[in-house]
Design a protein around this motif. Structure first.
Motif, PDB file in Angstrom:
ATOM      1  N   LEU A 184       3.604  -7.910   8.448  1.00 22.73           N
ATOM      2  CA  LEU A 184       3.311  -8.579   9.722  1.00 22.73           C
ATOM      3  C   LEU A 184       4.553  -8.704  10.599  1.00 22.73           C
ATOM      4  O   LEU A 184       4.437  -8.950  11.804  1.00 22.73           O
ATOM      5  CB  LEU A 184       2.733  -9.976   9.461  1.00 22.73           C
ATOM      6  CG  LEU A 184       1.403 -10.020   8.694  1.00 22.73           C
ATOM      7  CD1 LEU A 184       1.005 -11.468   8.466  1.00 22.73           C
ATOM      8  CD2 LEU A 184       0.310  -9.279   9.458  1.00 22.73           C
ATOM      9  N   LEU A 185       5.724  -8.551   9.997  1.00 22.85           N
ATOM     10  CA  LEU A 185       6.965  -8.781  10.734  1.00 22.85           C
ATOM     11  C   LEU A 185       7.119  -7.897  11.971  1.00 22.85           C
ATOM     12  O   LEU A 185       7.500  -8.394  13.041  1.00 22.85           O
ATOM     13  CB  LEU A 185       8.161  -8.588   9.795  1.00 22.85           C
ATOM     14  CG  LEU A 185       9.521  -9.022  10.335  1.00 22.85           C
ATOM     15  CD1 LEU A 185       9.493 -10.502  10.691  1.00 22.85           C
ATOM     16  CD2 LEU A 185      10.611  -8.745   9.301  1.00 22.85           C
ATOM     17  N   PRO A 186       6.835  -6.583  11.902  1.00 19.11           N
ATOM     18  CA  PRO A 186       7.003  -5.741  13.102  1.00 19.11           C
ATOM     19  C   PRO A 186       6.168  -6.187  14.294  1.00 19.11           C
ATOM     20  O   PRO A 186       6.534  -5.947  15.442  1.00 19.11           O
ATOM     21  CB  PRO A 186       6.573  -4.355  12.613  1.00 19.11           C
ATOM     22  CG  PRO A 186       6.796  -4.382  11.139  1.00 19.11           C
ATOM     23  CD  PRO A 186       6.451  -5.777  10.726  1.00 19.11           C
ATOM     24  N   PHE A 187       5.031  -6.861  14.025  1.00 21.21           N
ATOM     25  CA  PHE A 187       4.164  -7.284  15.122  1.00 21.21           C
ATOM     26  C   PHE A 187       4.758  -8.456  15.901  1.00 21.21           C
ATOM     27  O   PHE A 187       4.235  -8.835  16.952  1.00 21.21           O
ATOM     28  CB  PHE A 187       2.783  -7.657  14.591  1.00 21.21           C
ATOM     29  CG  PHE A 187       2.002  -6.480  14.071  1.00 21.21           C
ATOM     30  CD1 PHE A 187       1.244  -5.701  14.930  1.00 21.21           C
ATOM     31  CD2 PHE A 187       2.046  -6.141  12.722  1.00 21.21           C
ATOM     32  CE1 PHE A 187       0.537  -4.607  14.463  1.00 21.21           C
ATOM     33  CE2 PHE A 187       1.338  -5.046  12.241  1.00 21.21           C
ATOM     34  CZ  PHE A 187       0.585  -4.269  13.118  1.00 21.21           C
ATOM     35  N   GLY A 188       5.855  -8.999  15.396  1.00 18.99           N
ATOM     36  CA  GLY A 188       6.535 -10.063  16.130  1.00 18.99           C
ATOM     37  C   GLY A 188       7.062  -9.586  17.469  1.00 18.99           C
ATOM     38  O   GLY A 188       7.252 -10.394  18.388  1.00 18.99           O
ATOM     39  N   THR A 189       7.298  -8.268  17.596  1.00 17.37           N
ATOM     40  CA  THR A 189       7.797  -7.741  18.870  1.00 17.37           C
ATOM     41  C   THR A 189       6.790  -7.961  19.993  1.00 17.37           C
ATOM     42  O   THR A 189       7.178  -8.158  21.150  1.00 17.37           O
ATOM     43  CB  THR A 189       8.107  -6.244  18.746  1.00 17.37           C
ATOM     44  OG1 THR A 189       6.921  -5.537  18.324  1.00 17.37           O
ATOM     45  CG2 THR A 189       9.223  -5.990  17.755  1.00 17.37           C
ATOM     46  N   VAL A 190       5.505  -7.933  19.656  1.00 11.03           N
ATOM     47  CA  VAL A 190       4.469  -8.145  20.671  1.00 11.03           C
ATOM     48  C   VAL A 190       4.541  -9.575  21.193  1.00 11.03           C
ATOM     49  O   VAL A 190       4.465  -9.826  22.405  1.00 11.03           O
ATOM     50  CB  VAL A 190       3.075  -7.853  20.106  1.00 11.03           C
ATOM     51  CG1 VAL A 190       2.014  -8.048  21.178  1.00 11.03           C
ATOM     52  CG2 VAL A 190       3.006  -6.434  19.542  1.00 11.03           C
ATOM     53  N   VAL A 191       4.710 -10.518  20.290  1.00 10.79           N
ATOM     54  CA  VAL A 191       4.803 -11.930  20.673  1.00 10.79           C
ATOM     55  C   VAL A 191       6.062 -12.169  21.498  1.00 10.79           C
ATOM     56  O   VAL A 191       6.026 -12.831  22.542  1.00 10.79           O
ATOM     57  CB  VAL A 191       4.800 -12.833  19.422  1.00 10.79           C
ATOM     58  CG1 VAL A 191       4.946 -14.297  19.827  1.00 10.79           C
ATOM     59  CG2 VAL A 191       3.527 -12.624  18.614  1.00 10.79           C
TER      60      VAL A 191
END
Length: 225
Positions: A184-191
């Motif tokens: 899930l960590l890479p999706f932090g870029t969207v946030v």
């Protein structure tokens, strides 16, 4: 952080000069394209560090079976285990910290690029890069401000939503090689991109795309070789 003022100013001049060269694309698009071009150039210069990091990871992968055997054998004797691990690394010409140094060496450069696209001023003057627009959306504006003022479905907001979709696609590609919660960590870029100026979001997209491609190539050719 005054230490970064001079590098940020230099990066600003580089992006501005690149945008002038790409002026045939139009005022706003040339700046956005310049952000991508300069990001690619900078990341290209950092490739040797990425290769060194991948080689360090390969050494750790190669030694994992021996490390596991030592831990099974001397797990109840931490001092003996530490000595045996040190001897193993010395014998193999490796280090448990191999790859960390190259990764840390990249951070100041990436920090300079990031700060350039989130700073309202550069070297005491207005950051003119943020005064341009991309598809009618100010490069200095963030999605929270745009959605709150014009609405979620307004054209400027749709530009951000398109950016988020691209970031999510890159995050999905990156997460395929992660395990557990790390997926899930890479999706932090969207946030994060929702709170950043559009210029920083463009940089984030270019940089994460490069990282994903670079890791895929290095993993196949070096780490898993």
């Amino acid at each position: 952080m005054f230490v970064l003022d001079a590098p940020v100013s230099l990066a600003h001049d580089l992006v501005t000069a690149t945008a002038d060269v790409l002026g045939f694309l139009g005022d706003g698009p040339s700046v956005a394209a310049a952000i991508v071009v300069v990001t690619v150039l900078v990341r290209g210069l950092l490739v040797p560090l990425a290769v060194a990091q991948a080689r360090g990871e390969r050494a750790r992968v190669r030694l994992l079976p021996k490390i596991k055997a030592l831990r099974d054998r001397h797990g109840k004797d931490p001092m003996r285990l530490r000595r045996e691990l040190q001897a193993l690394y010395a014998e193999e010409g490796a280090s448990p910290f191999a790859g960390i140094g190259p990764a840390l060496a990249q951070m100041p450069v990436l920090a300079v690029m990031y700060r350039l696209f989130v700073s309202a001023t550069v070297n005491g003057h207005q950051n003119l890069l943020l005064a341009h627009t991309l598809l009618g959306t100010p490069l200095g504006q963030n999605w929270i401000g745009v959605a709150g003022g014009a609405g979620i479905l307004a054209p400027p907001s749709l530009v951000f939503l398109g950016l988020f979709a691209l970031l999510a696609a890159v995050a999905w590609w990156t997460s395929r090689h992660a395990e557990g919660p790390l997926r899930l960590l890479p999706f932090g870029t969207v946030v994060v991109a929702a709170f950043l100026p559009l210029a920083a979001g463009v940089y984030l997209l270019a940089s994460t795309t490069w990282t994903a491609a670079e890791r895929a190539v290095l993993r196949r050719r070096i780490v898993m070789a």
